[in-house]
Design a protein around this motif. Structure first.
Motif, PDB file in Angstrom:
ATOM      1  N   CYS A   1      34.535  21.049  13.934  1.00  0.00           N
ATOM      2  CA  CYS A   1      33.825  20.464  12.793  1.00  0.00           C
ATOM      3  C   CYS A   1      34.799  19.831  11.807  1.00  0.00           C
ATOM      4  O   CYS A   1      34.535  18.745  11.272  1.00  0.00           O
ATOM      5  CB  CYS A   1      32.983  21.531  12.102  1.00  0.00           C
ATOM      6  SG  CYS A   1      32.062  20.955  10.667  1.00  0.00           S
TER       7      CYS A   1
ATOM      8  N   PHE B   1      27.922  19.112  10.743  1.00  0.00           N
ATOM      9  CA  PHE B   1      28.074  20.359   9.996  1.00  0.00           C
ATOM     10  C   PHE B   1      26.920  21.314  10.271  1.00  0.00           C
ATOM     11  O   PHE B   1      27.125  22.508  10.519  1.00  0.00           O
ATOM     12  CB  PHE B   1      28.162  20.055   8.497  1.00  0.00           C
ATOM     13  CG  PHE B   1      28.230  21.282   7.634  1.00  0.00           C
ATOM     14  CD1 PHE B   1      29.391  22.022   7.539  1.00  0.00           C
ATOM     15  CD2 PHE B   1      27.108  21.702   6.920  1.00  0.00           C
ATOM     16  CE1 PHE B   1      29.445  23.159   6.746  1.00  0.00           C
ATOM     17  CE2 PHE B   1      27.155  22.834   6.127  1.00  0.00           C
ATOM     18  CZ  PHE B   1      28.329  23.558   6.037  1.00  0.00           C
ATOM     19  N   LEU B   2      25.684  20.804  10.234  1.00  0.00           N
ATOM     20  CA  LEU B   2      24.528  21.670  10.427  1.00  0.00           C
ATOM     21  C   LEU B   2      24.495  22.269  11.830  1.00  0.00           C
ATOM     22  O   LEU B   2      24.178  23.453  12.011  1.00  0.00           O
ATOM     23  CB  LEU B   2      23.238  20.902  10.147  1.00  0.00           C
ATOM     24  CG  LEU B   2      23.019  20.457   8.696  1.00  0.00           C
ATOM     25  CD1 LEU B   2      21.719  19.688   8.557  1.00  0.00           C
ATOM     26  CD2 LEU B   2      23.019  21.679   7.763  1.00  0.00           C
ATOM     27  N   LEU B   3      24.840  21.451  12.833  1.00  0.00           N
ATOM     28  CA  LEU B   3      24.854  21.977  14.196  1.00  0.00           C
ATOM     29  C   LEU B   3      25.972  22.998  14.375  1.00  0.00           C
ATOM     30  O   LEU B   3      25.817  23.973  15.120  1.00  0.00           O
ATOM     31  CB  LEU B   3      25.020  20.828  15.198  1.00  0.00           C
ATOM     32  CG  LEU B   3      23.892  19.792  15.238  1.00  0.00           C
ATOM     33  CD1 LEU B   3      24.108  18.821  16.376  1.00  0.00           C
ATOM     34  CD2 LEU B   3      22.538  20.475  15.371  1.00  0.00           C
TER      35      LEU B   3
ATOM     36  N   VAL C   1      27.070  24.981  11.988  1.00  0.00           N
ATOM     37  CA  VAL C   1      26.577  26.201  11.347  1.00  0.00           C
ATOM     38  C   VAL C   1      25.604  26.927  12.261  1.00  0.00           C
ATOM     39  O   VAL C   1      25.637  28.170  12.377  1.00  0.00           O
ATOM     40  CB  VAL C   1      25.921  25.860   9.993  1.00  0.00           C
ATOM     41  CG1 VAL C   1      25.216  27.078   9.411  1.00  0.00           C
ATOM     42  CG2 VAL C   1      26.968  25.345   9.015  1.00  0.00           C
ATOM     43  N   LEU C   2      24.747  26.169  12.936  1.00  0.00           N
ATOM     44  CA  LEU C   2      23.804  26.785  13.879  1.00  0.00           C
ATOM     45  C   LEU C   2      24.548  27.484  15.012  1.00  0.00           C
ATOM     46  O   LEU C   2      24.189  28.599  15.414  1.00  0.00           O
ATOM     47  CB  LEU C   2      22.859  25.719  14.435  1.00  0.00           C
ATOM     48  CG  LEU C   2      21.880  26.192  15.524  1.00  0.00           C
ATOM     49  CD1 LEU C   2      20.945  27.256  14.967  1.00  0.00           C
ATOM     50  CD2 LEU C   2      21.091  25.011  16.083  1.00  0.00           C
TER      51      LEU C   2
END
Length: 224
Positions: free
Chosen positions: A60, A67-69, A71-72
């Motif tokens: 990342c 970023f969201l993926l 975090v997932l």
């Protein structure tokens, strides 16, 4: 040509059967290995989960992964880590186990969509058919990411976790005194836990044996 295509189909079927047997044998062996070295397996899986979480964070920051993926993905591996609290035992109705199964599918879907859209945008921005799109991951890189960051830990947990706990002999399940040759050790052995991968392979082999018996095919030891 008429015969060569048939030979090709036959070879594909035989190769698929050998591949299936090789995978089943590998799962069986790994499950036996984990049962023999539970402490080492737990330590290895815990460090593997932390390593993959760190790898996703580096991707990342350095390679600008979403970023969201990211975090997932890190959250998913944190949930996977929760299954280690009672390793190697797990209840199939455990909320953490069910959440892990759902997160595997969600991660596969969202990352597949991400890489598909990235390649689609890159090829749409090409000015010529002979141009090579820049900053587009290759198939090898995408497959490696899926294998290491999406599938590796769930697959390792599937091989390592057991679907039933060890049950110690108690007064309620002690064998009757009329039984001969059955002791406490035999009861404990009969209640020994079994890995989910090993149980799956045994179930498939048992089903194949039942179908063979129904069709009249007998094993060599049954003919004697």
């Amino acid at each position: 040509m008429w015969i060569l295509p048939l030979v090709g189909y036959l070879g594909s079927i035989v190769g698929f059967c050998f591949l299936t047997l090789a995978i089943a044998s590998g799962l069986y062996y790994l499950s036996e290995l984990v049962e023999e070295h539970t402490v080492i397996a737990k330590r290895f899986l815990s460090r593997l989960i932390y390593s993959i979480m760190g790898l996703q964070l580096v991707l990342c920051v350095v390679d600008r992964f979403p970023f969201l993926l990211t975090v997932l993905g890190i959250f998913s591996h944190f949930v996977y880590l929760g299954n280690m609290r009672r390793f190697p035992f797990v209840q199939l109705t455990d909320p953490l186990f069910l959440a892990s199964c759902v997160l595997v599918l969600v991660n596969h879907y969202v990352w597949f969509k991400h890489f598909s859209r990235s390649q689609e945008r890159a090829y749409q921005n090409m000015s010529s058919y002979y141009d090579t799109p820049s900053d587009v991951p290759t198939f090898t890189e995408i497959a490696s990411y899926f294998g290491l960051c999406v599938w590796l830990v769930p697959f390792a947990l599937f091989v390592s976790l057991s679907a039933s706990d060890n049950v110690l002999p108690t007064i309620g399940n002690e064998p009757s005194t009329s039984g001969v040759g059955v002791g406490v050790g035999d009861t404990g052995r009969s209640k020994r836990s079994q890995g989910m991968a090993k149980a799956l392979v045994d179930t498939v082999l048992s089903a194949i044996g039942d179908v063979s018996a129904t069709l009249g095919w007998k094993r060599p030891e049954d003919r004697i």
